[in-house]
Design a protein around this motif. Structure first.
Motif, mmCIF file in Angstrom:
data_model
loop_
_atom_site.group_PDB
_atom_site.id
_atom_site.type_symbol
_atom_site.label_atom_id
_atom_site.label_comp_id
_atom_site.label_asym_id
_atom_site.label_seq_id
_atom_site.Cartn_x
_atom_site.Cartn_y
_atom_site.Cartn_z
ATOM 1 N N ALA A 182 47.483 17.726 19.208
ATOM 2 C CA ALA A 182 47.564 18.925 20.398
ATOM 3 C C ALA A 182 46.535 18.966 22.057
ATOM 4 O O ALA A 182 47.570 20.081 22.599
ATOM 5 C CB ALA A 182 46.288 19.630 18.674
ATOM 6 N N ALA A 183 46.125 18.169 21.772
ATOM 7 C CA ALA A 183 45.285 17.665 23.048
ATOM 8 C C ALA A 183 46.758 17.482 23.683
ATOM 9 O O ALA A 183 47.293 17.918 25.427
ATOM 10 C CB ALA A 183 44.478 17.071 22.658
ATOM 11 N N GLN B 64 38.214 14.501 27.577
ATOM 12 C CA GLN B 64 37.241 15.019 26.398
ATOM 13 C C GLN B 64 38.373 14.869 24.572
ATOM 14 O O GLN B 64 37.210 13.932 24.520
ATOM 15 C CB GLN B 64 37.460 16.363 25.992
ATOM 16 C CG GLN B 64 36.626 16.904 25.187
ATOM 17 C CD GLN B 64 36.940 18.148 24.334
ATOM 18 O OE1 GLN B 64 37.506 18.960 23.955
ATOM 19 N NE2 GLN B 64 36.959 19.867 25.981
ATOM 20 N N SER B 65 39.493 14.636 25.228
ATOM 21 C CA SER B 65 40.307 14.375 23.963
ATOM 22 C C SER B 65 40.694 12.477 23.520
ATOM 23 O O SER B 65 40.251 11.712 23.141
ATOM 24 C CB SER B 65 41.644 15.108 23.725
ATOM 25 O OG SER B 65 41.910 14.443 24.976
ATOM 26 N N SER C 180 34.787 23.755 21.483
ATOM 27 C CA SER C 180 35.667 22.558 22.403
ATOM 28 C C SER C 180 36.580 22.549 21.588
ATOM 29 O O SER C 180 36.447 22.755 20.014
ATOM 30 C CB SER C 180 34.829 21.430 22.764
ATOM 31 O OG SER C 180 35.181 20.376 21.661
ATOM 32 N N LEU C 181 37.676 22.190 22.309
ATOM 33 C CA LEU C 181 39.188 21.457 21.463
ATOM 34 C C LEU C 181 38.792 20.164 20.348
ATOM 35 O O LEU C 181 39.253 20.175 19.243
ATOM 36 C CB LEU C 181 40.358 20.372 22.112
ATOM 37 C CG LEU C 181 41.528 21.004 20.913
ATOM 38 C CD1 LEU C 181 42.514 21.871 22.138
ATOM 39 C CD2 LEU C 181 41.947 19.216 20.669
ATOM 40 N N MET C 182 38.353 19.256 20.568
ATOM 41 C CA MET C 182 37.543 18.377 19.944
ATOM 42 C C MET C 182 36.760 18.398 18.951
ATOM 43 O O MET C 182 36.441 17.525 17.845
ATOM 44 C CB MET C 182 36.704 17.291 20.841
ATOM 45 C CG MET C 182 38.294 16.496 21.356
ATOM 46 S SD MET C 182 40.217 16.528 20.854
ATOM 47 C CE MET C 182 39.886 14.750 19.573
ATOM 48 N N GLY C 183 35.821 19.904 18.818
ATOM 49 C CA GLY C 183 34.521 19.895 18.302
ATOM 50 C C GLY C 183 35.077 20.908 17.491
ATOM 51 O O GLY C 183 34.275 20.590 15.605
ATOM 52 N N ALA D 73 45.670 29.489 19.802
ATOM 53 C CA ALA D 73 46.903 29.164 19.639
ATOM 54 C C ALA D 73 46.995 27.722 20.726
ATOM 55 O O ALA D 73 46.882 27.799 22.138
ATOM 56 C CB ALA D 73 48.610 30.140 20.169
ATOM 57 N N LEU D 74 47.319 26.530 20.288
ATOM 58 C CA LEU D 74 47.426 26.301 21.335
ATOM 59 C C LEU D 74 48.880 25.456 21.572
ATOM 60 O O LEU D 74 49.140 24.621 23.103
ATOM 61 C CB LEU D 74 47.397 24.369 21.080
ATOM 62 C CG LEU D 74 45.503 24.576 19.896
ATOM 63 C CD1 LEU D 74 44.197 23.200 19.857
ATOM 64 C CD2 LEU D 74 44.812 24.995 21.572
ATOM 65 N N SER D 75 49.978 25.289 21.160
ATOM 66 C CA SER D 75 51.555 25.331 21.569
ATOM 67 C C SER D 75 51.604 26.513 21.953
ATOM 68 O O SER D 75 51.679 28.154 21.907
ATOM 69 C CB SER D 75 52.524 25.043 19.910
ATOM 70 O OG SER D 75 51.651 24.269 19.658
#
Length: 793
Positions: free
Chosen positions: A542-543, A575-576, A256-259, A477-479
C-alpha cells in the motif's frame, strides 16, 4: 576473458567479489515476498569497493536491506537520498565499511548497490528483501520474474549521456560466470496449488499438506544466473475476489499508514455471458511497433505475424492505423482510416516489409504524435504497444500516457528477456489497459489476442467502491480510482482503516459497476480485528502504491519539482521503510574505523557473454556502463553487474554527476549503422494457420480460389467438386475455412477465435441455405467431424 590495462578481473580462476546469490521466495496467494542474499569475498591484497547495478520488478517495494560482515550485522535505514550518499562518503573517508542501495532516477526497476571498503580477505553477506504483486497471465497463471538480465537502456537523442575512457572489457562465456544461484519458493493459498512451471529446470513440486494448499519448489542445482528466472503459479479456481485486512505496526503512531490497519481488495469481475459475447464493432485501434535493432530476427517476425492476426480480427466499422518506431517513427496512414478490404490490404503489404532497421528506441515522440491526433466521435481509442522495453526515460513515457489516460486505453507487450517491467506495467496501469510479457519460446499471438478481446469488450462504467463500517471506524482510499475493469483481469485496491469500534468487528465493501447497461456488483465481508504481526506485506504494498502516485505528481512534466510533495514521499518512505526515488538505504559498520591504507580498488562482475559486446569504462560518478554493441548481437548483462572500473582514491565528498548512475545506454546513432541487416534471409514457408488467415477478407469471408485450396492442402478441383450446386462460392469457401480451423487448429483457438466470429457473422448476414449439407460435405472433404453448432452456425 576480460582484458584491460587497469587490473580488471580475468576469467582465469582469478577472484571476483560476488561468489553466490541465494533467493528465497514466499508466495501467499498473489503476493510475493523475496529475500535475496548476495555473498561477497575480497581475495585481493587491497581494500575493495564494489558497485553493482541490477534489475528488480518495477512495482516491487524494497523493504529491508542489511549487511553481515564477519559476525556483525548492520541493518540499513531509509534516509533522504542526498543525506544517505553523504553518510556513505563520510564513512568511507573515516575508514568505516558502508553499504548504499538506491533506486534509479530514470526507471524504478533498476537499483545500484555500493559495497564500500571491504578489507583484504574479508567476506560480506548482503540481504535484500522486497514484496511485489504477481500479475495474472492470459492462461490465469500468476507470473513471478527474478530478473537476471539488465539490457542496455536506450537514451533518446538530446538527453544527458556519459563520456567514457577507452578501457575495453569483453564479457566471459556464460559457462564461466563465477557465481551461482540457489532459488527456492514456498507457495500457499486458500485454494489448492495445481502446478508450478518455469522456463528454467525445476525440482519436482513438493506438497506440504493433503489439501495441496501449500507447496515448495526449487530451481534444479547448477543453474547459472545468466538469464531471467520465470515462475508461473496456477491455483484451482483462481478467480475468487478477496479482502485481506492486516493489523498495523504496534510501534507506529495510530492514524499513520503503518500504525493503522490496511485492507487489500482483490477483484475479479465476472460479467454475464450474453454481455461478453456482444463484441464491440467500433473503436480506433492504433498499433505501435518497436522496430529498433534489438527487435531483429524472431522478434520482428513474430510481431509481423501478430499484426496479421490483429488486422484480420478487427470488426468492420472500426478505424485503425499502424505506427512503428526506432530513432525515428513512421505511420502507414496520415491518420486512422476506416477498416475495409482496401485499407487492410494496404496495411498488410507494408507490415510484410517491416524490419528491425529503425535504430534506437525513441518511443516518446510517436506517442506524442498519436495523442495529438483528434479523437474520432463514438470510436474509443485503443493503443497497442509492442516493445522489448529498453528505454532510459521510462518515467517520462509513463507520465505522458497518464496525462492522456482519459482519451484512450493502452495495452502493452514486453518482448524478450530484460524487457523493463516498469515500462510495460506502467503503460498499461496508467493507460487503463492490460500488460503482457512474451519471453522464451512463448508465442506472442495468444497473449495479444486476449488483450484484443479486452479492448473489444464493452466499456465498464460507473465504478464505485462503497464501504460499510461500524461507527468509530473511518476509511481512506490509498489506490487511485479504478480506471478499467476487464473480465478475467485482477484489480487491486488498498485502503486504510482509522479508529476502532467497540460493538462490531466486521466490515463490508461493495464494488459496483455497469457494463453495456447491465449493473453488477461484488460484495465482500472482512474482519476488522486481524491477527497481529503478519509481516506488514500489505502495508508495504500500500505504501508503495501511494509513493508511486505521489512521485508522479511531484514530477509533472514541464512543472517545477514540488518540494511539499517530495517531502511527503520522503516521510512515507522513511516511515514505511519502503524505497522511493528520493530516498536510499544506508548501512554503516561503526565498529570498524581503521584508516584505509592505499587506494580502494573498484570491481565489477563479469558479464555472461550471450553475444559480442564492448563495455566502456565510465567515471565513478556515472556508476553504470555505457554499452556500445552490435544490436543484432545484443548482450545480456548479468545480475548485479556494475561498470568496468580501475583504481580510485577514497576522497571525502566525491563529486557526483547526478548521484545515482545513469542507466546503461546505447548511443542514439549506433543502431543506424551497426544494425542494418546486409541481406534479408529468404522467408521460410508460412505456418498453415497464418496462411489460411492471410486469405480472409476484411468482411470475414474467404474466396474459393487456388490459394485457399492450397492452404487446405487440396487441389482446386477437389475443393470445388463437393460444393452443393445452389450454394455461393464464397459461402462454401468460408464454411470450409471454419471447418479446417475447428478440425485442425483447436489448440490455437484463442488466436483465431475473433476472426472466426467475424466469419460466422458474415455467413448469417448472407442468410445462406443448405448450411447443414455444406458442413457435412466439408467434413467429408477435409476428413473432419466438426458439428454445425460447434462452428457457431
Amino acid at each position: 576473458m576480460m582484458v584491460s590495462c587497469c587490473g580488471l578481473i580475468t576469467s582465469q580462476k582469478e577472484p571476483v567479489p560476488l561468489k553466490s546469490v541465494e533467493v528465497e521466495l514466499e508466495v501467499k496467494d498473489h503476493v510475493a515476498t523475496v529475500v535475496s542474499t548476495l555473498n561477497y569475498h575480497n581475495q585481493e591484497d587491497k581494500p575493495l569497493e564494489a558497485v553493482f547495478v541490477f534489475p528488480l520488478p518495477g512495482d516491487a517495494a524494497v523493504c529491508h536491506f542489511s549487511a553481515t560482515v564477519g559476525q556483525t550485522e548492520i541493518v540499513a535505514e531509509v534516509k533522504e537520498k542526498q543525506r544517505a550518499r553523504e553518510e556513505y562518503d563520510d564513512a568511507l573517508s573515516s575508514g568505516q565499511q558502508a553499504f548504499l542501495l538506491e533506486e534509479s532516477e530514470q526507471s524504478p526497476d533498476v537499483f545500484s548497490l555500493s559495497v564500500g571498503s571491504l578489507p583484504p580477505g574479508e567476506s560480506a553477506s548482503i540481504r535484500l528483501e522486497y514484496v511485489t504483486e504477481l500479475a495474472v497471465q492470459a492462461d490465469e497463471g500468476l507470473r513471478f520474474l527474478l530478473p537476471a538480465v539488465l539490457n542496455p537502456r536506450y537514451q533518446p537523442q538530446g538527453s544527458v549521456g556519459s563520456e567514457g575512457s577507452n578501457v575495453q572489457v569483453t564479457s566471459v562465456p556464460a559457462s564461466l560466470v563465477p557465481y551461482t544461484l540457489s532459488f527456492s519458493a514456498r507457495v500457499s493459498s486458500p485454494r489448492p496449488v495445481s502446478k508450478v512451471e518455469s522456463s528454467s529446470p525445476l525440482d519436482p513440486l513438493q506438497y506440504l499438506n493433503t489439501e495441496q494448499t501449500q507447496a515448495t519448489v526449487k530451481l534444479a542445482a547448477g543453474h547459472k544466473f545468466d538469464r531471467d528466472v520465470e515462475l508461473l503459479i496456477y491455483y484451482k479456481d483462481a478467480h475468487q475476489p478477496s479482502a485481506v485486512v492486516e493489523a498495523g505496526q504496534a510501534s507506529s503512531q495510530p492514524g499513520s499508514l503503518m500504525g493503522d490497519s490496511v485492507v487489500m481488495l482483490s477483484l475479479y469481475p465476472e460479467f454475464p455471458q450474453a454481455v461478453m459475447s456482444s463484441v464491440a464493432s467500433s473503436g480506433e485501434f492504433v498499433f505501435l511497433l518497436d522496430r529498433s535493432g534489438s527487435m531483429h530476427g524472431e522478434r520482428i517476425k513474430n510481431a509481423r505475424d501478430t499484426l496479421l492476426l490483429l488486422l484480420k480480427s478487427l470488426p468492420l466499422g472500426c478505424y485503425f492505423n499502424i505506427y512503428s518506431f526506432g530513432s525515428s517513427f513512421e505511420h502507414i496512414f496520415p491518420k486512422s482510416e476506416d477498416y475495409n478490404q482496401k485499407t487492410m490490404e494496404e496495411a498488410l503489404k507494408k507490415v510484410e516489409e517491416m524490419e528491425a532497421n529503425l535504430g534506437g528506441t525513441e518511443i516518446l515522440e510517436p506517442l506524442k504524435h498519436i495523442y495529438r491526433q483528434p479523437s474520432i466521435p463514438n470510436q474509443p481509442r485503443q493503443l497497442f504497444v509492442f516493445t522489448d522495453g529498453e528505454v532510459g526515460n521510462t518515467k517520462e513515457v509513463i507520465n505522458l500516457v497518464k496525462q492522456n489516460s482519459a482519451s484512450h486505453r493502452c495495452f502493452s507487450f514486453g518482448i524478450g528477456e530484460g524487457a523493463s517491467s516498469a515500462l510495460i506495467n506502467g503503460l498499461a496501469k496508467e493507460g487503463g489497459g492490460h500488460a503482457q510479457f512474451i519471453t522464451g519460446a512463448d508465442r506472442m499471438q495468444p497473449k495479444v489476442m486476449q488483450s484484443l478481446r479486452f479492448a473489444l469488450q464493452p466499456s465498464v462504467g460507473d465504478v464505485s467502491v462503497k464501504w460499510d463500517l461500524p461507527s468509530g471506524v473511518s476509511v481512506t482510499a490509498l489506490s487511485p480510482p479504478i480506471a478499467a475493469l476487464f473480465q478475467g483481469q485482477r484489480s487491486l485496491v488498498y485502503a486504510q482503516f482509522t479508529g476502532q469500534s467497540s460493538e462490531a468487528s466486521e466490515g463490508c465493501v461493495t464494488v459496483a459497476y455497469s457494463l453495456a447497461g447491465h449493473p453488477s456488483q461484488t460484495q465482500l465481508h472482512f474482519s476488522l480485528k486481524p491477527a497481529e504481526d503478519s509481516g506488514l506485506t500489505v502495508h508495504r504494498l500500500a505504501a508503495r502504491t501511494v509513493i508511486r502516485s505521489l512521485e508522479m505528481q511531484v514530477r509533472e512534466p514541464g512543472g517545477q519539482e514540488d518540494a511539499g510533495g517530495k517531502k511527503k514521499v520522503v516521510d512515507l518512505s522513511v516511515q514505511s521503510g519502503v524505497s522511493s526515488v528520493f530516498t536510499a538505504f544506508i548501512a554503516v559498520n561503526k565498529s570498524n574505523s581503521e584508516a584505509i591504507q592505499g587506494p580502494l580498488l573498484r570491481r565489477a562482475i563479469p558479464t555472461p557473454r550471450m553475444r559480442a559486446c564492448k563495455v566502456f569504462m565510465v567515471p565513478y560518478s556515472m556508476r553504470m556502463p555505457v554499452m556500445s554493441c552490435d544490436m543484432a548481437q545484443l548482450p545480456q548483462m548479468s545480475p548485479m553487474m556494475g561498470p568496468a572500473f580501475g583504481q580510485k582514491t577514497c576522497k571525502k565528498k566525491r563529486q557526483r554527476a547526478g548521484g545515482m548512475p545513469e542507466l546503461p545506454q546505447m548511443s542514439p546513432m549506433m543502431d543506424e549503422d551497426d544494425m542494418r541487416e546486409s541481406c534479408r534471409p529468404k522467408q521460410p514457408p508460412r505456418d498453415p494457420l497464418l496462411q489460411l488467415v492471410s486469405l480472409q477478407k476484411a468482411s470475414g469471408c474467404w474466396l474459393l480460389d487456388p490459394h485457399l485450396a492450397a492452404a487446405l492442402g487440396k487441389t482446386s478441383e477437389e475443393v470445388e467438386k463437393p460444393k452443393p450446386a445452389s450454394v455461393k462460392q464464397d459461402v462454401w469457401a468460408t464454411i470450409l475455412a471454419l471447418i479446417w480451423l475447428h478440425g485442425f487448429k483447436m489448440d490455437a483457438q484463442e488466436e483465431w477465435e475473433l476472426l472466426a466470429m467475424k466469419a460466422v457473422s458474415w455467413l448469417r448476414a448472407q442468410k445462406a441455405s443448405l448450411v447443414t449439407e455444406c458442413v457435412e460435405a466439408g467434413n467429408a472433404l477435409l476428413g473432419c467431424n466438426v458439428q454445425k453448432d460447434a462452428v457457431g452456425l
